[in-house]
Design an enzyme around this catalytic site. Structure first.
Site, PDB file in Angstrom:
ATOM      1  N   HIS A 184       0.843  -1.202   0.000  1.00 58.89           N
ATOM      2  CA  HIS A 184       0.000   0.000   0.000  1.00 58.89           C
ATOM      3  C   HIS A 184       0.884   1.260   0.000  1.00 58.89           C
ATOM      4  CE1 HIS A 184      -3.133  -2.543   2.387  1.00 58.89           C
ATOM      5  NE2 HIS A 184      -3.605  -2.403   1.159  1.00 58.89           N
TER       6      HIS A 184
ATOM      7  N   LYS B 287     -17.139  -6.239   8.136  1.00 62.58           N
ATOM      8  CA  LYS B 287     -15.875  -6.969   8.271  1.00 62.58           C
ATOM      9  C   LYS B 287     -15.347  -6.832   9.692  1.00 62.58           C
ATOM     10  CE  LYS B 287     -13.032  -7.013   4.080  1.00 62.58           C
ATOM     11  NZ  LYS B 287     -11.829  -6.378   3.521  1.00 62.58           N
TER      12      LYS B 287
ATOM     13  N   ARG C  24      -1.905  -6.967  -7.888  1.00 63.21           N
ATOM     14  CA  ARG C  24      -0.807  -7.889  -7.570  1.00 63.21           C
ATOM     15  C   ARG C  24      -0.843  -9.139  -8.428  1.00 63.21           C
ATOM     16  NH1 ARG C  24      -2.799  -8.224  -1.554  1.00 63.21           N
ATOM     17  NH2 ARG C  24      -4.609  -8.364  -2.899  1.00 63.21           N
TER      18      ARG C  24
ATOM     19  N   SER D 252      -2.864  -7.534   3.596  1.00 64.01           N
ATOM     20  CA  SER D 252      -3.107  -7.317   5.038  1.00 64.01           C
ATOM     21  C   SER D 252      -3.419  -8.642   5.713  1.00 64.01           C
ATOM     22  CB  SER D 252      -4.270  -6.349   5.230  1.00 64.01           C
ATOM     23  OG  SER D 252      -3.973  -5.097   4.669  1.00 64.01           O
TER      24      SER D 252
HETATM   25  O1  PNS Z   1      -8.560  -2.950   0.695  1.00 66.31           O
HETATM   26  P1  PNS Z   1      -9.802  -3.522   0.107  1.00 66.31           P
HETATM   27  O2  PNS Z   1     -10.601  -4.231   1.164  1.00 66.31           O
HETATM   28  O3  PNS Z   1      -9.529  -4.370  -1.112  1.00 66.31           O
HETATM   29  O4  PNS Z   1     -10.687  -2.268  -0.402  1.00 66.31           O
HETATM   30  C1  PNS Z   1     -11.964  -2.440  -0.936  1.00 66.31           C
HETATM   31  C2  PNS Z   1     -12.685  -1.085  -1.056  1.00 66.31           C
HETATM   32  C3  PNS Z   1     -12.718  -0.375   0.284  1.00 66.31           C
HETATM   33  C4  PNS Z   1     -11.966  -0.223  -2.045  1.00 66.31           C
HETATM   34  C5  PNS Z   1     -14.111  -1.380  -1.567  1.00 66.31           C
HETATM   35  O5  PNS Z   1     -14.676  -2.402  -0.807  1.00 66.31           O
HETATM   36  C6  PNS Z   1     -15.054  -0.168  -1.501  1.00 66.31           C
HETATM   37  O6  PNS Z   1     -14.821   0.863  -2.094  1.00 66.31           O
HETATM   38  N1  PNS Z   1     -16.166  -0.314  -0.773  1.00 66.31           N
HETATM   39  C7  PNS Z   1     -17.177   0.699  -0.623  1.00 66.31           C
HETATM   40  C8  PNS Z   1     -18.504   0.271  -1.232  1.00 66.31           C
HETATM   41  C9  PNS Z   1     -18.509   0.478  -2.754  1.00 66.31           C
HETATM   42  O7  PNS Z   1     -18.449   1.592  -3.221  1.00 66.31           O
HETATM   43  N2  PNS Z   1     -18.534  -0.627  -3.529  1.00 66.31           N
HETATM   44  C10 PNS Z   1     -18.399  -0.567  -4.971  1.00 66.31           C
HETATM   45  C11 PNS Z   1     -19.597  -1.073  -5.697  1.00 66.31           C
HETATM   46  S1  PNS Z   1     -19.292  -1.067  -7.445  1.00 66.31           S
END
Ligand code: PNS
Length: 163
Positions: free
Chosen positions: A17, A41, A90, A128
């Site tokens: 990150h 989560k 990745r 993570s």
């Molecule tokens: O680090 P991560 O867990 O891979 O990040 C995922 C994240 C936070 C980027 C994603 O889950 C997110 O943006 N969630 C908010 C809800 C949302 O907007 N979802 C997209 C629907 S198309």
């Protein structure tokens, strides 16, 4: 003003990150690292802890701001007048998920573009979740997370790992 958002759970922030923050920040007038307040989560670190770790890490980095959000990313992006979402890739598994995510976001907010950064090979397996699993059993995480967060992770698992 060109504004990018780098969203994620950052539970905790990894070296991967951090590498992406450093590489992406130069592309924008402002890069907002946005930590998701994920209620469903189970997180190791609270939202405040995750934001603080990222703030400490980016002290002195101009044009980088740390914030948190809940709900849809596109709403947060619109509130902040951001035009770009930054994500790291990745692996092919990431690619599949990220394509869907980017297309979903673009469908909901066509003005938003997603920019992908290919993860450095050294960090290509770092996540993570893997960091947490290694730390939980007292393994060495020093190469996978920034120095300032190493002890915070071990402390969560009650490990006193001397290096
Ligand atoms: O680090 P991560 O867990 O891979 O990040 C995922 C994240 C936070 C980027 C994603 O889950 C997110 O943006 N969630 C908010 C809800 C949302 O907007 N979802 C997209 C629907 S198309």
């Amino acid at each position: 003003m060109k504004i990018g958002i780098y969203p994620g759970s950052f539970d905790p922030v990894t070296a991967g990150h951090f590498d992406i923050i450093k590489r992406a920040k130069g592309l924008f007038d402002l890069l907002i690292v946005a930590v998701l307040k994920n209620s469903s989560k189970h997180s190791l670190f609270t939202i405040e802890e995750r934001v603080t770790m990222l703030r400490d890490l980016t002290i002195g980095m101009e044009h980088v701001k740390i914030d948190s959000f809940e709900g849809l990313l596109i709403d947060f992006a619109r509130e902040n007048r951001a035009g770009y979402i930054v994500r790291g890739l990745r692996s092919m598994t990431d690619f599949e998920f990220e394509m869907q995510f980017a297309r979903g976001n673009n469908r909901l907010a066509p003005e938003l573009e997603t920019i992908f950064f290919v993860a450095d090979i050294k960090q290509s397996f770092v996540s993570s979740s893997i960091v947490k699993e290694i730390a939980m059993h007292g393994g060495d995480i020093t190469e996978f997370v920034p120095d300032s967060v190493i002890d915070k992770i071990y402390t969560k698992y009650g490990k006193d790992v001397t290096r």
